[in-house]
Design a protein around this motif. Structure first.
Motif, PDB file in Angstrom:
ATOM      1  N   LEU A  26      73.863 -39.861  49.515  1.00 18.84           N
ATOM      2  CA  LEU A  26      73.260 -40.965  48.773  1.00 18.84           C
ATOM      3  C   LEU A  26      72.813 -40.549  47.373  1.00 18.84           C
ATOM      4  N   TRP A  27      73.248 -39.397  46.926  1.00 20.29           N
ATOM      5  CA  TRP A  27      72.825 -38.843  45.627  1.00 20.29           C
ATOM      6  C   TRP A  27      73.192 -39.795  44.499  1.00 20.29           C
ATOM      7  N   ASP A  33      71.589 -44.582  33.339  1.00 21.24           N
ATOM      8  CA  ASP A  33      72.270 -45.805  32.922  1.00 21.24           C
ATOM      9  C   ASP A  33      71.439 -47.059  33.200  1.00 21.24           C
ATOM     10  N   ASN A  34      70.120 -46.944  33.168  1.00 21.94           N
ATOM     11  CA  ASN A  34      69.267 -48.100  33.431  1.00 21.94           C
ATOM     12  C   ASN A  34      69.297 -49.062  32.238  1.00 21.94           C
ATOM     13  N   GLY A  50      69.232 -41.041  46.708  1.00 18.14           N
ATOM     14  CA  GLY A  50      69.143 -42.354  47.315  1.00 18.14           C
ATOM     15  C   GLY A  50      68.607 -43.492  46.481  1.00 18.14           C
ATOM     16  N   TRP A  51      68.091 -43.247  45.296  1.00 15.45           N
ATOM     17  CA  TRP A  51      67.534 -44.342  44.501  1.00 15.45           C
ATOM     18  C   TRP A  51      67.349 -43.899  43.057  1.00 15.45           C
ATOM     19  N   CYS A  52      67.139 -44.856  42.194  1.00 16.65           N
ATOM     20  CA  CYS A  52      66.768 -44.613  40.800  1.00 16.65           C
ATOM     21  C   CYS A  52      65.588 -45.521  40.481  1.00 16.65           C
ATOM     22  N   SER A  55      65.763 -49.508  40.273  1.00 13.16           N
ATOM     23  CA  SER A  55      66.991 -49.998  40.910  1.00 13.16           C
ATOM     24  C   SER A  55      66.674 -50.719  42.217  1.00 13.16           C
ATOM     25  N   VAL A  56      67.567 -51.598  42.601  1.00 12.46           N
ATOM     26  CA  VAL A  56      67.486 -52.258  43.898  1.00 12.46           C
ATOM     27  C   VAL A  56      68.543 -51.601  44.769  1.00 12.46           C
ATOM     28  N   GLU A  57      68.116 -51.012  45.856  1.00 18.43           N
ATOM     29  CA  GLU A  57      69.039 -50.308  46.745  1.00 18.43           C
ATOM     30  C   GLU A  57      69.380 -51.210  47.924  1.00 18.43           C
ATOM     31  N   PRO A  58      70.650 -51.548  48.077  1.00 20.27           N
ATOM     32  CA  PRO A  58      71.052 -52.466  49.143  1.00 20.27           C
ATOM     33  C   PRO A  58      71.111 -51.836  50.520  1.00 20.27           C
ATOM     34  N   GLY A  59      70.943 -50.539  50.613  1.00 18.85           N
ATOM     35  CA  GLY A  59      71.090 -49.869  51.899  1.00 18.85           C
ATOM     36  C   GLY A  59      72.502 -49.342  52.061  1.00 18.85           C
TER      37      GLY A  59
END
Length: 85
Positions: A26-27, A33-34, A50-52, A55-59
């Motif tokens: 999940l890296w 790039d936000n 797994g996240w930034c 960001s919205v992480e959809p799973g």
């Protein structure tokens, strides 16, 4: 020991029925790039597991149909963590 939190590069290892194996990574190395780009201060542009920030992480959705069988199944989950900081 090192405590790298979200800055650890992790690999999740899934083993179904001691046979079919999946590695899940999940890296995120695209945090820089936000939408705010260079206007954002702080650690926004650091890669994370797994996240930034912002960001919205959809799973994660995986099709494991070929790995399971009718009736009872066994799933083993392991995690390999690498601290590269």
């Amino acid at each position: 020991e090192d405590h790298c939190g979200e800055f650890c590069h992790s690999i999740y290892k899934l083993d179904f029925n001691k046979g079919k194996k999946f590695n899940v990574v999940l890296w995120r190395d695209d945090c820089k790039d936000n939408p705010w780009g260079p206007n954002e201060e702080g650690t926004w542009d650091y890669a994370r597991n797994g996240w930034c920030p912002g960001s919205v992480e959809p799973g994660l959705f995986m099709d494991v149909t070929e790995a399971v069988r009718e009736g009872q199944n066994e799933l083993q989950v392991d995690m390999q963590v690498q601290n590269e900081m």
